[in-house]
Design a protein around this motif. Sequence first.
Motif, PDB file in Angstrom:
ATOM      1  N   SER A 198      12.972  25.251  30.620  1.00  0.00           N
ATOM      2  CA  SER A 198      14.034  24.720  31.456  1.00  0.00           C
ATOM      3  C   SER A 198      15.308  24.529  30.645  1.00  0.00           C
ATOM      4  CB  SER A 198      13.621  23.389  32.090  1.00  0.00           C
ATOM      5  OG  SER A 198      13.681  22.345  31.153  1.00  0.00           O
ATOM      6  N   GLU A 199      16.441  24.808  31.290  1.00  0.00           N
ATOM      7  CA  GLU A 199      17.721  24.565  30.633  1.00  0.00           C
ATOM      8  C   GLU A 199      17.902  23.084  30.335  1.00  0.00           C
ATOM      9  OE1 GLU A 199      22.514  25.278  31.297  1.00  0.00           O
ATOM     10  OE2 GLU A 199      21.074  26.332  32.564  1.00  0.00           O
ATOM     11  N   PRO A 202      25.330  25.821  33.674  1.00  0.00           N
ATOM     12  CA  PRO A 202      26.089  27.050  33.446  1.00  0.00           C
ATOM     13  C   PRO A 202      25.340  28.152  32.718  1.00  0.00           C
ATOM     14  CG  PRO A 202      26.831  25.320  31.960  1.00  0.00           C
ATOM     15  CD  PRO A 202      25.876  24.676  32.915  1.00  0.00           C
ATOM     16  N   LYS A 203      24.435  27.804  31.815  1.00  0.00           N
ATOM     17  CA  LYS A 203      23.794  28.852  31.018  1.00  0.00           C
ATOM     18  C   LYS A 203      22.849  29.706  31.855  1.00  0.00           C
ATOM     19  CE  LYS A 203      24.164  26.545  26.546  1.00  0.00           C
ATOM     20  NZ  LYS A 203      23.428  26.004  25.371  1.00  0.00           N
ATOM     21  N   THR A 204      22.148  29.083  32.774  1.00  0.00           N
ATOM     22  CA  THR A 204      21.284  29.852  33.673  1.00  0.00           C
ATOM     23  C   THR A 204      21.979  30.174  34.982  1.00  0.00           C
ATOM     24  OG1 THR A 204      20.313  27.781  34.496  1.00  0.00           O
ATOM     25  CG2 THR A 204      19.121  28.935  32.735  1.00  0.00           C
ATOM     26  N   GLU A 233      16.295  30.060  38.667  1.00  0.00           N
ATOM     27  CA  GLU A 233      15.907  28.731  39.153  1.00  0.00           C
ATOM     28  C   GLU A 233      16.071  27.649  38.079  1.00  0.00           C
ATOM     29  OE1 GLU A 233      14.513  27.342  42.158  1.00  0.00           O
ATOM     30  OE2 GLU A 233      15.366  29.125  43.100  1.00  0.00           O
ATOM     31  N   GLY A 234      17.123  27.764  37.251  1.00  0.00           N
ATOM     32  CA  GLY A 234      17.337  26.766  36.213  1.00  0.00           C
ATOM     33  C   GLY A 234      16.456  26.932  34.996  1.00  0.00           C
ATOM     34  N   TYR A 235      15.754  28.054  34.903  1.00  0.00           N
ATOM     35  CA  TYR A 235      14.907  28.351  33.744  1.00  0.00           C
ATOM     36  C   TYR A 235      15.451  29.549  32.988  1.00  0.00           C
ATOM     37  CZ  TYR A 235      11.056  25.191  34.847  1.00  0.00           C
ATOM     38  OH  TYR A 235      10.294  24.065  35.048  1.00  0.00           O
ATOM     39  N   PHE A 236      15.304  29.523  31.679  1.00  0.00           N
ATOM     40  CA  PHE A 236      15.456  30.716  30.885  1.00  0.00           C
ATOM     41  C   PHE A 236      14.118  31.453  30.932  1.00  0.00           C
ATOM     42  CE2 PHE A 236      18.310  27.681  28.613  1.00  0.00           C
ATOM     43  CZ  PHE A 236      19.506  28.324  28.885  1.00  0.00           C
ATOM     44  N   VAL A 237      14.139  32.671  31.350  1.00  0.00           N
ATOM     45  CA  VAL A 237      12.921  33.482  31.442  1.00  0.00           C
ATOM     46  C   VAL A 237      13.010  34.592  30.401  1.00  0.00           C
ATOM     47  CG1 VAL A 237      11.507  34.966  32.908  1.00  0.00           C
ATOM     48  CG2 VAL A 237      12.722  33.013  33.912  1.00  0.00           C
TER      49      VAL A 237
END
Length: 421
Positions: free
Chosen positions: A206-207, A406-408, A190-194
């Motif tokens: 958040s990214e 792109p990263k998430t 969901e657009g987060y790094f977990v």
Amino acid sequence: MVSEQHTIRDIFQSEHCQHFSPTEDNGSLSTQLSEAMGTVMDIDPRILDPLYNEINPEALNEIFTLDSTHQRTPEVIFSWHDHAIQVRQPGEIYITNEPLVPELDADLPLATEFAGAPFGSTDAITYEYAPTDDLGTEVVLAVTNAIGIDSQAVTERLADRINPDALNELFQPLADGTPRTNGYVSFGFEGYFVTVSGNGMVTIRSELGQLKEKGGNILVVGDVPSDVFDAERSYLMNDPDSTRYDLFALLDRSPTALQRQATPAQPPLNTVEIVDYQAAVRSTAAAVTSPQENVQITPISGTLTDLQTALIHSVALQEEYVRDDRPIDVQLYVDTLQPVVEATSTDIAMFLTPICRAVRGVRGLGYYTLPQDRDSFPMDEIESVFDATIELRVSERGPEQRWILPKTGYTTEWFPIIENR
């Protein structure tokens, strides 16, 4: 500004890091890992301490179960035999001689409530969990709490990002109760790094928050009228609480047109520089305007290479503010990349890459507009240069945007452009 920190990934980019790629018919991931560790330590893998003492081998084998269409897949980092180990899909293994896995830091794997503001908090959020908790549920709750939505409103399935059962088992205590605490698994959701740590913590960030803190470059693209791009610029660059250096690169309009456009009132301490690329189709006389207070106009009448050099120079001059930790934000806005795309003698990626690197170097934000559909030819060549993409369209509801991170590997739903005035 936040000073650069030593990050976990730094130790996997050192000269002491060894890389192992999977080969056909070489067994499970845990078997490959044992063989790689034996090679690094120059011993028979059969006499290594059990991998099971540090991480659940079966869960490690199952954690990477997604296909290659996902832009960001899980990664696992842990310590074994006083070496730090990083495992990525599809079985890429990195081993260093670092004795311990560092603490979680600002570079680790996190959306914000996009419609409220383009960037959210840069702070990471941490939650505790117990070994008996369902980690999949804990992750979903942590992310939805951060965004401020109901868990039923998420747009992604966690199972499409990571195997939930393997996530639960990866760092579970041993049968005798001995904890496994020296590793973590991270993934995008969901657009987060977990990041789920063996020591009982779930950390999310958040990214977009990370992009704001570390700096980066954003492509703004869409086959839409110019006033939609102007509204998006107003939305992105409005931050009344910051003291900024705003650098505008004009390739298709005059400084007069830019200054006449309705924009948010700039704080008096802001510095604005306009780099005016005077192509043959637009005369120098038409481009000149009377400078406003705190506005510097720099005409560039040469080639695109001259424009590139001027932008890099202007951005680099702001490095002293970053070095001295002064509270100033650097923002670059390129009004259109269309002339660069149309210049047959210019490689657009080579034109953009040094400029993007300079913006990241001062932890600034760069916005680059391209009035073309995202599915058009140039996208394949240049989108990978950027840290995010904003796609614009006009629907029955009016001008809308969506963010591609792109990263998430996350793409937001379409939402309105809220022009700040």
